[in-house]
Design an enzyme around this catalytic site. Structure first.
Site, PDB file in Angstrom:
ATOM      1  N   HIS A 272       0.837  -1.200   0.000  1.00  0.00           N
ATOM      2  CA  HIS A 272       0.000   0.000   0.000  1.00  0.00           C
ATOM      3  C   HIS A 272       0.875   1.254   0.000  1.00  0.00           C
ATOM      4  O   HIS A 272       0.615   2.206  -0.745  1.00  0.00           O
ATOM      5  CB  HIS A 272      -0.903   0.010   1.235  1.00  0.00           C
ATOM      6  CG  HIS A 272      -2.216  -0.661   1.026  1.00  0.00           C
ATOM      7  ND1 HIS A 272      -3.392   0.030   0.863  1.00  0.00           N
ATOM      8  CD2 HIS A 272      -2.545  -1.970   0.932  1.00  0.00           C
ATOM      9  CE1 HIS A 272      -4.384  -0.822   0.698  1.00  0.00           C
ATOM     10  NE2 HIS A 272      -3.900  -2.045   0.733  1.00  0.00           N
ATOM     11  N   ARG A 273       1.919   1.244   0.837  1.00  0.00           N
ATOM     12  CA  ARG A 273       2.767   2.426   0.972  1.00  0.00           C
ATOM     13  C   ARG A 273       3.525   2.704  -0.323  1.00  0.00           C
ATOM     14  O   ARG A 273       3.665   3.862  -0.739  1.00  0.00           O
ATOM     15  CB  ARG A 273       3.744   2.217   2.132  1.00  0.00           C
ATOM     16  CG  ARG A 273       4.560   3.452   2.471  1.00  0.00           C
ATOM     17  CD  ARG A 273       5.428   3.220   3.683  1.00  0.00           C
ATOM     18  NE  ARG A 273       4.644   3.057   4.903  1.00  0.00           N
ATOM     19  CZ  ARG A 273       4.556   1.932   5.596  1.00  0.00           C
ATOM     20  NH1 ARG A 273       5.195   0.848   5.189  1.00  0.00           N
ATOM     21  NH2 ARG A 273       3.834   1.851   6.693  1.00  0.00           N
TER      22      ARG A 273
END
Length: 401
Positions: A272-273
């Site tokens: 996600h990051r």
């Protein structure tokens, strides 16, 4: 300064020749797009593309008055035949300026990818920024110490961070008219393409459109609060991120937190990051009320299901006796407080949540309790949002607009 967009597609055009994809199959008639080329006041041509003369004629313009032809991106295909009467196409070196006999001044803006962007100032003082496909200004020097551009033509869907960078530096302001060009088959044509452009706060125009730089255009109304619902791996987080990726300084609120010893969870968080723009700031917290109450850049809250898990932990809602005695009242108060904070927030906010109840009925009382409370939470937050989407198989369905 008057511009005619002879085309608004990628250099390959849309549909791409020989491409069997569904987007290209749908890009017919009014949804087809020629390679992007811009005619400025009938005197300056930005990018020479096949069929430029015919495209100009269709738009009611002749290229006979063109005094300068400038290229923005490398051309890997066969050479484009120069129509009779047009001057040879060239390129301005990065950082240098060119004065055209028509009274236009052109400055080459360095890009972070192959190609050249052009800042064009018309005889009337109007300012245009035209970026090549896949390009973003290198650094924040595009503003060049002046007021915001009146108009920006850019690959907004392919390089949304380019627009975020311009907005962050002040090169694109609230009154800047941003038009999406270099459109590719990555985004399905029609309503979905319009929706994505509207989410970025930019305009979408058909080939052959003539626009006036500096003329006021009401931009697409950006929803203040958006709720994105979806099942597991539906694409809901990607859709939520897409709605803010062209804006600078977004605060990503991760309600999941860290889980010691859980390598698979850490991998999920890492993916996600990596997907988020580098300019975004991440806050790991379930304390959403202070974040919603304060002024600041847009918030992306992902996700409400994990916030509810934390809220039920705090209320002791997993224990049947505690739930019956006080847990249900405490949780409803927390839910109502969150909905009220969403209603009152001064910030633009996008919230993500799981849509539940469409599958197997949970086998335990606590599982059914979580399902029911998440449904109530989603309903309460959706009632406070102007825009609600349901993502199924990666496809966003508009529930409230």
């Amino acid at each position: 300064m008057e511009l005619t967009l002879l085309g608004t597609g990628t250099p390959e055009g849309l549909p791409r020749p020989g491409c069997p994809c569904a987007a290209c199959a749908r890009s017919v008639g009014p949804c087809s797009r020629a390679a992007t080329a811009v005619l400025v006041d009938g005197a300056l041509l930005l990018d020479l593309t096949p069929g430029a003369v015919l495209a100009g004629a269709r738009a009611g313009h002749s290229l006979a008055g063109v005094r300068q032809v400038l290229l923005t991106h490398p051309h890997d295909g066969p050479a484009v035949e120069l129509p009779p009467g047009l001057p040879a196409a060239g390129r301005v070196p990065d950082g240098q300026e060119l004065s055209v006999i028509s009274g236009h001044r052109v400055r080459a803006v360095p890009m972070d990818a192959p190609g050249t962007g052009y800042e064009v100032t018309g005889p009337d003082g109007a300012r245009l920024l035209y970026l090549p496909p896949g390009g973003a200004p290198a650094g924040t020097g595009a503003l060049h110490g002046q007021r915001p551009y009146d108009m920006v033509l850019a690959d907004v869907l392919g390089r949304p961070e380019a627009l975020a960078r311009l907005r962050s530096s002040g090169a694109a302001g609230p009154a800047t008219d941003v038009i999406a060009v270099h459109l590719d088959h990555d985004t399905p044509p029609g309503r979905e393409l319009e929706r994505r452009c509207a989410a970025a706060g930019v305009r979408l125009v058909p080939d052959g459109t003539t626009v006036t730089v500096g003329e006021y255009h009401a931009g697409p109304g950006l929803p203040h609060r958006t709720l994105v619902l979806g099942g597991a791996r539906s694409g809901k987080s990607v859709e939520a991120e897409r709605r803010l990726e062209s804006f600078p300084g977004v605060v990503y609120v991760a309600t999941g937190g860290a889980r010691d010893g859980d390598a698979e969870w850490a991998q999920r968080i890492g993916l996600h990051r990596e997907r988020r723009p580098a300019s975004w700031r991440t806050v790991e917290s379930c304390d959403l009320l202070p974040l919603l109450a304060e002024e600041g850049p847009p918030l992306l809250i992902d996700c409400l299901a994990l916030w509810l898990t934390d809220a039920m932990d705090r209320a002791g809602a997993w224990d049947d006796a505690v739930w019956a005695r006080s847990g249900h009242r405490e949780l409803r108060e927390r839910t109502a407080a969150l909905a009220a904070a969403v209603r009152a927030t001064p910030r633009r906010v996008v919230l993500v949540s799981n849509e539940v109840g469409s599958g197997v009925v949970p086998a335990t009382a606590s599982g059914r309790r979580f399902r029911d409370e998440l449904g109530r939470l989603n309903s309460a937050v959706a009632a406070e949002c102007e825009h609600v989407l349901l993502v199924v198989a990666g496809l966003p369905l508009v529930l409230k607009d």
